[in-house]
Design an enzyme around this catalytic site. Structure first.
Site, short mmCIF file in Angstrom:
data_model
loop_
_atom_site.label_atom_id
_atom_site.label_comp_id
_atom_site.label_asym_id
_atom_site.label_seq_id
_atom_site.Cartn_x
_atom_site.Cartn_y
_atom_site.Cartn_z
N HIS A 158 0.83 -1.19 0.00
CA HIS A 158 0.00 0.00 0.00
C HIS A 158 0.87 1.25 0.00
O HIS A 158 1.90 1.31 0.68
CB HIS A 158 -0.93 0.02 1.22
CG HIS A 158 -2.10 0.94 1.02
ND1 HIS A 158 -2.02 2.29 1.24
CD2 HIS A 158 -3.37 0.69 0.59
CE1 HIS A 158 -3.20 2.85 0.97
NE2 HIS A 158 -4.02 1.91 0.56
N HIS A 159 0.46 2.25 -0.79
CA HIS A 159 1.28 3.45 -0.97
C HIS A 159 1.42 4.25 0.33
O HIS A 159 2.35 5.07 0.46
CB HIS A 159 0.67 4.34 -2.05
CG HIS A 159 1.68 5.12 -2.83
ND1 HIS A 159 2.71 5.82 -2.23
CD2 HIS A 159 1.85 5.31 -4.17
CE1 HIS A 159 3.45 6.41 -3.16
NE2 HIS A 159 2.95 6.11 -4.34
N SER A 160 0.57 4.03 1.29
CA SER A 160 0.69 4.75 2.56
C SER A 160 1.96 4.36 3.31
O SER A 160 2.45 5.12 4.15
CB SER A 160 -0.53 4.49 3.45
OG SER A 160 -0.70 3.11 3.69
#
Length: 486
Positions: free
Chosen positions: A140-142
């Protein structure tokens, strides 16, 4: 790989991480890693325990106590069987390349489970055209941006030629003025600052205009509203990095200028063919089918850390570091010239001129950080709506990442290629370029409803690069001949 106190107990998500957790910007990074040998799952799991699991964000889950307003990273126990997947595959399966594409595409249909750390690794022991096996990371890009995750990859791998040595990465320096105690230098500095202020103001006004009303032309590759929710397909092409460097040296420009110029040329060829096919009479014999006026802009991502390029992992994980881990990215809105030029070098010349102008601007330092400031003031929904609208009003996204200078091994497996990409943005086409040793991988993430033939677009980009290389060689030979005559 030391923790260095980057996460002690619970830690709030950064503004950028909150943006990537919002429903309208729910973004994932997908990276295909080709292996030169069959993958041993036990070796990989043992290696992950000594590297990836020691990173705090890969061993933490997100806990939200106030419906998106108080999201925190909370340490948890990682069970590798919930993150590493090894499907039982027929090694003699028909069309293995297509199988891998379908497998990765299917990953985009399901969101990740927030009750566990937001990453997974799929090990596909199936021989493809470019590798004996393929590993597929979904993260996930977070958790972090491309520079952060590349630094983590570097820390987790070793040189193939020296199993005890970390890979070498290109060292990049920010451009700056040469200091000199002369009146000319001071005048030049004042002129530089004035241009920087002016260009930044102009670019920021265009950024606001793009949010409010300025939209790209509706073209055959422009995604429909909320195309970020559609299933994506991924395709890649490996080209010679030496060819790109040759053009770079002859034309006195950067590798980014060359690959973005080749992308512009490839998109022009592809769109010309799509417009011809969309004509009612079906006549594709015209030499130019492109509209006279076509606004087509790219979101070009940029690393806005103090130090350019890939940084040391331990340094990024140190609190207070100027090159910290996370999502330290900005972007510029880059206008692409869609045209069929007689001279292929015109494409890279146009890109170089525009990029030189963008470098004299703080646009990249203002875009995503501005959205983060909006988030702090008005909340995550407002900030996500701002970024989503700006992206929706453009056509494509583009990113170029440098990688290791020599071949590397991942937990004892020699890597054949690296192919990172992303999905979750409202674009029908996202283009990534990733260098590795003497190769450059061009990766497309497309909405198949808009771009049903991504390999045709890759053909156009590759052929454009070849034409650019041939033209550069011809120009280089002419320059050498002129110098000899002089």
């Amino acid at each position: 790989m030391a923790n260095n106190g980057a996460l002690i107990g619970e830690d709030a998500l950064s503004p950028a991480a909150q943006l990537f957790q919002s429903p309208s910007l729910n973004c994932y990074i997908v990276t295909m890693i080709g292996s030169k040998t069959k993958i041993n799952p036990n070796f990989v799991k043992a290696g992950l325990e000594q590297t990836l699991l020691k990173h705090p964000l890969f061993s933490s889950k997100i806990v939200d106590s106030k419906e998106g307003r108080n999201m925190k990273w909370t340490p948890t126990t990682v069970k590798l069987e919930n993150h590493v997947f090894v499907p039982n595959l027929d090694p003699n399966i028909d069309h293995p390349d297509q199988f891998v594409e379908d497998y990765v595409s299917n990953l985009t249909k399901t969101p990740m489970d927030l009750s566990k750390p937001l990453w997974e690794l799929h090990l596909l022991n199936i021989k493809t055209s470019d590798a004996e096996a393929v590993g597929v990371f979904r993260i996930h890009h977070s958790i972090g941006d491309g520079a952060s995750l590349t630094s983590l990859l570097i820390a987790s791998t070793r040189k193939t030629s020296d199993p005890e040595a970390l890979p070498t990465v290109p060292i990049k320096k920010r451009a700056g003025l040469t200091n000199s105690n002369t009146t000319f230098w001071w005048l030049l500095s004042i002129w530089f600052v004035l241009r920087l202020i002016w260009n930044t103001c102009v670019d920021f006004m265009l950024f606001l205009a793009t949010f409010l009303y300025l939209k790209d032309t509706q073209s055959p590759i422009k995604g429909a509203p909320r195309c970020d929710l559609t299933t994506k397909r991924f395709a890649y092409r490996i080209v010679s990095l030496d060819d790109i460097k040759l053009v770079k040296n002859v034309m006195n420009m950067t590798i980014n200028d060359v690959v973005l110029g080749a992308t512009q040329a490839g998109l022009s060829r592809y769109l010309d063919r799509r417009y011809a096919e969309d004509e009612k009479d079906g006549d594709i014999s015209n030499t130019n089918n492109l509209p006279e006026s076509l606004r087509l802009r790219a979101i070009v991502f940029a690393n806005i850390r103090a130090t350019a390029g890939i940084q040391d992992m331990a340094e990024m994980m140190t609190k207070g570091s100027k090159d910290k881990w996370g999502n330290e990215i900005g972007y510029v809105i880059f206008p692409l010239t869609i045209a069929l030029h007689g001279d292929p070098l015109e494409h890279i010349g146009e890109v170089k001129a525009k990029m030189e102008r963008k470098k004299l601007s703080l646009e990249a330092q203002c875009t995503l950080p501005f959205s983060c400031r909006v988030l702090k003031t008005f909340g995550v929904k407002a900030a996500a709506a701002l970024t989503h609208t700006v992206f929706t009003n453009t056509t494509v996204a583009f990113s170029n990442m440098c990688g290791p200078l020599e071949e590397i091994s991942f937990f004892g497996h020699s890597i054949a290629f690296l192919a990172p990409s992303i999905y979750g943005f409202p674009h029908a086409i996202t283009i990534h370029c990733q260098s590795y040793a003497d190769k450059m991988t061009i990766i497309l993430a497309v909405d198949p409803n808009v771009v049903p033939d991504p390999h045709s677009l890759l053909d156009d980009i590759e052929e454009s690069l070849q034409l650019i290389k041939d033209a550069a060689l011809k120009k280089g030979s002419s320059i050498l001949l002129s110098e000899k005559e002089d």
